[in-house]
Design a protein around this motif. Sequence first.
Motif, PDB file in Angstrom:
ATOM      1  N   MET A  94       3.485   0.501  14.408  1.00 34.11           N
ATOM      2  CA  MET A  94       3.516   0.412  12.958  1.00 34.11           C
ATOM      3  C   MET A  94       2.126   0.100  12.399  1.00 34.11           C
ATOM      4  O   MET A  94       1.359  -0.648  13.003  1.00 34.11           O
ATOM      5  CB  MET A  94       4.486  -0.710  12.546  1.00 34.11           C
ATOM      6  CG  MET A  94       4.701  -0.847  11.083  1.00 34.11           C
ATOM      7  SD  MET A  94       5.901  -2.152  10.732  1.00 34.11           S
ATOM      8  CE  MET A  94       4.967  -3.604  11.162  1.00 34.11           C
ATOM      9  N   ASP A  95       1.811   0.667  11.259  1.00 29.61           N
ATOM     10  CA  ASP A  95       0.568   0.351  10.568  1.00 29.61           C
ATOM     11  C   ASP A  95       0.738  -1.025   9.933  1.00 29.61           C
ATOM     12  O   ASP A  95       1.621  -1.229   9.103  1.00 29.61           O
ATOM     13  CB  ASP A  95       0.291   1.412   9.490  1.00 29.61           C
ATOM     14  CG  ASP A  95      -1.036   1.206   8.792  1.00 29.61           C
ATOM     15  OD1 ASP A  95      -1.689   0.167   9.024  1.00 29.61           O
ATOM     16  OD2 ASP A  95      -1.427   2.088   8.007  1.00 29.61           O
ATOM     17  N   TYR A  96      -0.087  -1.992  10.332  1.00 28.99           N
ATOM     18  CA  TYR A  96       0.082  -3.368   9.880  1.00 28.99           C
ATOM     19  C   TYR A  96      -0.048  -3.512   8.369  1.00 28.99           C
ATOM     20  O   TYR A  96       0.449  -4.476   7.779  1.00 28.99           O
ATOM     21  CB  TYR A  96      -0.919  -4.299  10.573  1.00 28.99           C
ATOM     22  CG  TYR A  96      -2.355  -4.063  10.147  1.00 28.99           C
ATOM     23  CD1 TYR A  96      -2.899  -4.773   9.088  1.00 28.99           C
ATOM     24  CD2 TYR A  96      -3.148  -3.133  10.792  1.00 28.99           C
ATOM     25  CE1 TYR A  96      -4.200  -4.559   8.685  1.00 28.99           C
ATOM     26  CE2 TYR A  96      -4.444  -2.904  10.394  1.00 28.99           C
ATOM     27  CZ  TYR A  96      -4.973  -3.627   9.349  1.00 28.99           C
ATOM     28  OH  TYR A  96      -6.265  -3.412   8.942  1.00 28.99           O
ATOM     29  N   ARG A  97      -0.693  -2.565   7.692  1.00 28.41           N
ATOM     30  CA  ARG A  97      -0.854  -2.657   6.236  1.00 28.41           C
ATOM     31  C   ARG A  97       0.473  -2.504   5.496  1.00 28.41           C
ATOM     32  O   ARG A  97       0.587  -2.870   4.331  1.00 28.41           O
ATOM     33  CB  ARG A  97      -1.865  -1.624   5.752  1.00 28.41           C
ATOM     34  CG  ARG A  97      -3.292  -1.985   6.177  1.00 28.41           C
ATOM     35  CD  ARG A  97      -4.229  -0.867   5.899  1.00 28.41           C
ATOM     36  NE  ARG A  97      -3.982   0.222   6.844  1.00 28.41           N
ATOM     37  CZ  ARG A  97      -4.919   1.046   7.285  1.00 28.41           C
ATOM     38  NH1 ARG A  97      -6.136   0.942   6.859  1.00 28.41           N
ATOM     39  NH2 ARG A  97      -4.607   1.993   8.143  1.00 28.41           N
ATOM     40  N   VAL A  98       1.486  -1.987   6.193  1.00 33.11           N
ATOM     41  CA  VAL A  98       2.823  -1.873   5.604  1.00 33.11           C
ATOM     42  C   VAL A  98       3.353  -3.264   5.249  1.00 33.11           C
ATOM     43  O   VAL A  98       4.077  -3.438   4.269  1.00 33.11           O
ATOM     44  CB  VAL A  98       3.775  -1.158   6.590  1.00 33.11           C
ATOM     45  CG1 VAL A  98       5.220  -1.262   6.166  1.00 33.11           C
ATOM     46  CG2 VAL A  98       3.371   0.286   6.769  1.00 33.11           C
ATOM     47  N   LEU A  99       2.969  -4.267   6.035  1.00 31.69           N
ATOM     48  CA  LEU A  99       3.459  -5.629   5.820  1.00 31.69           C
ATOM     49  C   LEU A  99       2.980  -6.219   4.500  1.00 31.69           C
ATOM     50  O   LEU A  99       3.551  -7.189   4.008  1.00 31.69           O
ATOM     51  CB  LEU A  99       3.035  -6.529   6.975  1.00 31.69           C
ATOM     52  CG  LEU A  99       3.569  -6.137   8.348  1.00 31.69           C
ATOM     53  CD1 LEU A  99       2.966  -7.024   9.415  1.00 31.69           C
ATOM     54  CD2 LEU A  99       5.077  -6.198   8.370  1.00 31.69           C
ATOM     55  N   LYS A 100       1.943  -5.645   3.910  1.00 31.32           N
ATOM     56  CA  LYS A 100       1.400  -6.166   2.655  1.00 31.32           C
ATOM     57  C   LYS A 100       2.216  -5.707   1.445  1.00 31.32           C
ATOM     58  O   LYS A 100       2.094  -6.267   0.358  1.00 31.32           O
ATOM     59  CB  LYS A 100      -0.064  -5.721   2.509  1.00 31.32           C
ATOM     60  CG  LYS A 100      -0.803  -6.440   1.432  1.00 31.32           C
ATOM     61  CD  LYS A 100      -2.264  -6.081   1.415  1.00 31.32           C
ATOM     62  CE  LYS A 100      -2.964  -6.836   0.302  1.00 31.32           C
ATOM     63  NZ  LYS A 100      -4.371  -6.542   0.244  1.00 31.32           N
ATOM     64  N   ARG A 101       3.069  -4.724   1.624  1.00 28.31           N
ATOM     65  CA  ARG A 101       3.870  -4.212   0.507  1.00 28.31           C
ATOM     66  C   ARG A 101       4.864  -5.268   0.036  1.00 28.31           C
ATOM     67  O   ARG A 101       5.534  -5.906   0.852  1.00 28.31           O
ATOM     68  CB  ARG A 101       4.620  -2.950   0.928  1.00 28.31           C
ATOM     69  CG  ARG A 101       3.704  -1.801   1.238  1.00 28.31           C
ATOM     70  CD  ARG A 101       4.495  -0.579   1.646  1.00 28.31           C
ATOM     71  NE  ARG A 101       3.591   0.485   2.049  1.00 28.31           N
ATOM     72  CZ  ARG A 101       3.940   1.510   2.785  1.00 28.31           C
ATOM     73  NH1 ARG A 101       5.187   1.634   3.206  1.00 28.31           N
ATOM     74  NH2 ARG A 101       3.056   2.440   3.109  1.00 28.31           N
ATOM     75  N   PRO A 102       4.984  -5.435  -1.290  1.00 28.97           N
ATOM     76  CA  PRO A 102       5.923  -6.433  -1.819  1.00 28.97           C
ATOM     77  C   PRO A 102       7.368  -6.190  -1.369  1.00 28.97           C
ATOM     78  O   PRO A 102       8.116  -7.145  -1.143  1.00 28.97           O
ATOM     79  CB  PRO A 102       5.801  -6.283  -3.338  1.00 28.97           C
ATOM     80  CG  PRO A 102       4.499  -5.609  -3.568  1.00 28.97           C
ATOM     81  CD  PRO A 102       4.223  -4.784  -2.354  1.00 28.97           C
ATOM     82  N   LEU A 103       7.756  -4.931  -1.229  1.00 29.96           N
ATOM     83  CA  LEU A 103       9.121  -4.614  -0.816  1.00 29.96           C
ATOM     84  C   LEU A 103       9.409  -5.164   0.580  1.00 29.96           C
ATOM     85  O   LEU A 103      10.498  -5.683   0.844  1.00 29.96           O
ATOM     86  CB  LEU A 103       9.349  -3.104  -0.859  1.00 29.96           C
ATOM     87  CG  LEU A 103      10.753  -2.636  -0.475  1.00 29.96           C
ATOM     88  CD1 LEU A 103      11.780  -3.149  -1.478  1.00 29.96           C
ATOM     89  CD2 LEU A 103      10.811  -1.128  -0.383  1.00 29.96           C
ATOM     90  N   VAL A 104       8.421  -5.075   1.473  1.00 30.42           N
ATOM     91  CA  VAL A 104       8.624  -5.532   2.847  1.00 30.42           C
ATOM     92  C   VAL A 104       8.755  -7.055   2.890  1.00 30.42           C
ATOM     93  O   VAL A 104       9.721  -7.602   3.420  1.00 30.42           O
ATOM     94  CB  VAL A 104       7.475  -5.046   3.766  1.00 30.42           C
ATOM     95  CG1 VAL A 104       7.596  -5.657   5.155  1.00 30.42           C
ATOM     96  CG2 VAL A 104       7.465  -3.533   3.848  1.00 30.42           C
ATOM     97  N   SER A 105       7.753  -7.757   2.319  1.00 26.76           N
ATOM     98  CA  SER A 105       7.801  -9.224   2.371  1.00 26.76           C
ATOM     99  C   SER A 105       8.986  -9.759   1.563  1.00 26.76           C
ATOM    100  O   SER A 105       9.660 -10.702   1.986  1.00 26.76           O
ATOM    101  CB  SER A 105       6.486  -9.831   1.891  1.00 26.76           C
ATOM    102  OG  SER A 105       6.229  -9.466   0.557  1.00 26.76           O
ATOM    103  N   GLY A 106       9.259  -9.160   0.415  1.00 25.55           N
ATOM    104  CA  GLY A 106      10.390  -9.600  -0.400  1.00 25.55           C
ATOM    105  C   GLY A 106      11.718  -9.388   0.302  1.00 25.55           C
ATOM    106  O   GLY A 106      12.612 -10.250   0.264  1.00 25.55           O
TER     107      GLY A 106
END
Length: 195
Positions: free
Chosen positions: A68-80
């Motif tokens: 997985m591209d770690y930058r995906v974790l920065k998306r509000p949808l993911v963390s939320g």
Amino acid sequence: MTLPTGRRPKVDRGVLLSFTLLLLTGLVILYAASFYNAQDSGNSLAEVKSQLVGMGVGAVAMAAVLRMDYRVLKRPLVSGSLVVLSLVLLGLVAVPGIGRMLNGSRRWLTIGPLSFQPSELAKYAMILFLARALSSPGRDVTRFFRGLIPLFIVPGLMFLLILMQPNLSTAASILIVAGIMAMLAGARWRHLLAL
């Protein structure tokens, strides 16, 4: 890091070897610690087999995360989504018949053959949520009511839900890590002490 199709990420062999040795050492220690008690149930390897299933699930999850591209974790949808999922699972633990009682504490959820503690997911969700919130432009953690208090709503809810299980050590670790992250982001000592 986005990888071209078909290329696998490079894995540090030293880390992989250390990780494997830690897992194997853990299995040997678990076997030694549970051998005599497990014989009463007729299966001296029951705990080790359960741990092997958990290791297998963890290995699959690790392989997925490595791709997985770690930058995906920065998306509000993911963390939320992770925060909401954690709070829902922590709430379900408190429901009799859903949460599993063990040694006087209701900390576990069972899904099929797997049991897990939602508080473990909550730790990662809280760290991801705070990392995203603290790194967002315009966030001023030097302000108490507008900067710091809103950040501690999620860790505070997690703290209370985990404390109800009761699990003071995990609940405290949530707040301690949140405090350290806020301090490193520039929060004032007196504000953190007030919290």
